[in-house]
Design a protein around this motif. Structure first.
Motif, PDB file in Angstrom:
ATOM      1  N   ARG A 145      53.195  43.080 -51.973  1.00 47.33           N
ATOM      2  CA  ARG A 145      53.393  43.863 -50.751  1.00 47.33           C
ATOM      3  C   ARG A 145      54.523  43.203 -49.974  1.00 47.33           C
ATOM      4  NH1 ARG A 145      51.610  47.849 -51.758  1.00 47.33           N
ATOM      5  NH2 ARG A 145      49.362  47.735 -51.475  1.00 47.33           N
ATOM      6  N   LEU A 146      55.748  43.553 -50.327  1.00 42.20           N
ATOM      7  CA  LEU A 146      56.934  42.887 -49.798  1.00 42.20           C
ATOM      8  C   LEU A 146      57.178  43.222 -48.330  1.00 42.20           C
ATOM      9  CD1 LEU A 146      59.245  43.528 -52.875  1.00 42.20           C
ATOM     10  CD2 LEU A 146      58.442  41.291 -52.110  1.00 42.20           C
ATOM     11  N   PRO A 147      57.788  42.303 -47.602  1.00 36.38           N
ATOM     12  CA  PRO A 147      58.106  42.572 -46.186  1.00 36.38           C
ATOM     13  C   PRO A 147      59.331  43.477 -46.079  1.00 36.38           C
ATOM     14  CG  PRO A 147      58.939  40.418 -46.806  1.00 36.38           C
ATOM     15  CD  PRO A 147      58.160  40.930 -47.995  1.00 36.38           C
ATOM     16  N   LYS A 148      59.542  43.996 -44.894  1.00 35.91           N
ATOM     17  CA  LYS A 148      60.710  44.837 -44.639  1.00 35.91           C
ATOM     18  C   LYS A 148      61.974  43.993 -44.711  1.00 35.91           C
ATOM     19  CE  LYS A 148      62.286  48.511 -41.541  1.00 35.91           C
ATOM     20  NZ  LYS A 148      61.965  49.285 -40.320  1.00 35.91           N
ATOM     21  N   GLN A 197      65.645  35.772 -54.221  1.00 44.92           N
ATOM     22  CA  GLN A 197      66.551  34.823 -53.582  1.00 44.92           C
ATOM     23  C   GLN A 197      66.422  34.886 -52.060  1.00 44.92           C
ATOM     24  OE1 GLN A 197      71.016  35.349 -53.779  1.00 44.92           O
ATOM     25  NE2 GLN A 197      70.838  33.519 -55.046  1.00 44.92           N
ATOM     26  N   HIS A 198      66.315  36.094 -51.538  1.00 48.40           N
ATOM     27  CA  HIS A 198      66.178  36.294 -50.093  1.00 48.40           C
ATOM     28  C   HIS A 198      64.877  35.688 -49.558  1.00 48.40           C
ATOM     29  CE1 HIS A 198      66.507  38.325 -46.213  1.00 48.40           C
ATOM     30  NE2 HIS A 198      65.281  38.793 -46.375  1.00 48.40           N
ATOM     31  N   LEU A 199      63.815  35.774 -50.351  1.00 47.84           N
ATOM     32  CA  LEU A 199      62.498  35.317 -49.907  1.00 47.84           C
ATOM     33  C   LEU A 199      62.168  33.893 -50.373  1.00 47.84           C
ATOM     34  CD1 LEU A 199      60.400  38.552 -50.616  1.00 47.84           C
ATOM     35  CD2 LEU A 199      61.296  37.771 -48.409  1.00 47.84           C
ATOM     36  N   LYS A 200      63.109  33.245 -51.025  1.00 48.86           N
ATOM     37  CA  LYS A 200      62.855  31.950 -51.663  1.00 48.86           C
ATOM     38  C   LYS A 200      62.175  30.945 -50.735  1.00 48.86           C
ATOM     39  CE  LYS A 200      65.301  28.156 -54.022  1.00 48.86           C
ATOM     40  NZ  LYS A 200      64.927  27.084 -53.070  1.00 48.86           N
ATOM     41  N   ASP A 201      62.750  30.715 -49.588  1.00 49.70           N
ATOM     42  CA  ASP A 201      62.197  29.702 -48.678  1.00 49.70           C
ATOM     43  C   ASP A 201      60.783  30.057 -48.238  1.00 49.70           C
ATOM     44  OD1 ASP A 201      64.548  28.286 -48.905  1.00 49.70           O
ATOM     45  OD2 ASP A 201      65.390  29.010 -47.003  1.00 49.70           O
TER      46      ASP A 201
END
Length: 256
Positions: free
Chosen positions: A223-226, A203-207
């Motif tokens: 490899r997710l961002p901080k 949800q946080h990274l949706k856009d």
């Protein structure tokens, strides 16, 4: 993170026999065979790659850390012959190597966590059932993003399996893992809560994800961002409540 030893049940809150307990764990660890030529080589290679990826964070001593990883993981596999080596063991071990000074403490906590994860997988019958439940929630909560992943023909099994199996140890920056596990180990149902944290991350990274193409999406998911993990955890609690309202009750993979 000395408190992790108590939260994971490695040490008891009653400190009257603390020295005796620690001495017993130390002696038990010393007796374990830590020689495994085939596994050692693979561990060294993966640890070197891990150290390169986390070099800027300076969380591990590149001179001493590899030997700790090698000893702990070889000891665990030698005691559990039915378990095959996986590179994920490096990421699952790393937070303990970072936060604990005594090698036998690293081993005890690593052993407890991996045993817990494996037991949960066994109770759930297989990871496919956990993935199916997670994707059902994903489709309900974030239908636009779910459909976009389908349009881009993203292999959902690749990233969802790793996310659910390994508590995001492979995907999150190490500092984020430390914060997240601090929250997890303080609650008794962290494995059942974990999928909602995964949903909160989506949800946080949706856009951002919807602006990417297939290969770029895959790279970000692996490899997710901080991120601010405390905010993610807070949102995960909201998501769990929202899904509970929609479904009436939360199905556990154990009951599927």
């Amino acid at each position: 993170m000395e408190v992790w030893k108590f939260l994971l049940g490695v040490e008891k809150s009653d400190r009257s026999n603390e020295f005796t307990q620690r001495r017993a764990r130390y002696e038990s660890y010393c007796e374990i065979d830590k020689e495994n030529v085939e596994v050692s080589k693979r561990v060294r290679g993966e640890v070197n790659r891990y150290l390169q990826r986390t070099k800027k964070e300076e969380l591990l001593d590149p001179h001493t850390a590899p030997a700790i990883f090698e000893a702990v993981i070889c000891a665990y596999l030698n005691c559990n012959n039915s378990i095959e080596y996986s590179p994920a063991l490096i990421q699952l071990c790393a937070p303990f190597v970072i936060t604990m000074s005594a090698e036998y403490d690293v081993y005890s906590c690593f052993e407890r966590l991996v045993d817990t994860l494996l037991a949960e997988s066994s109770l759930a019958s297989n990871i496919n059932k956990r993935i199916a439940q997670f994707l059902s929630y994903f489709r309900t909560l974030l239908p636009e993003l779910y459909n976009y992943f389908e349009e881009e023909e993203l292999d959902v099994g690749e990233w969802t399996s790793s996310w659910l199996r390994n508590l995001l140890a492979k995907e999150l920056p190490t500092t984020c893992v430390l914060t997240l596990w601090d929250v997890y180990f303080a609650q008794p149902d962290f494995i059942e809560f974990h999928p909602f944290v995964c949903l909160a991350i989506l949800q946080h990274l949706k856009d951002s994800l919807e602006d990417l193409e297939q290969s770029e999406i895959r790279s970000m998911l692996l490899r997710l961002p901080k991120m601010n993990m405390l905010r993610i955890v807070s949102q995960a609690h909201n998501i769990r409540s929202e899904i509970q309202t929609r479904y009436g009750s939360l199905a556990s993979p154990r009951s599927l």
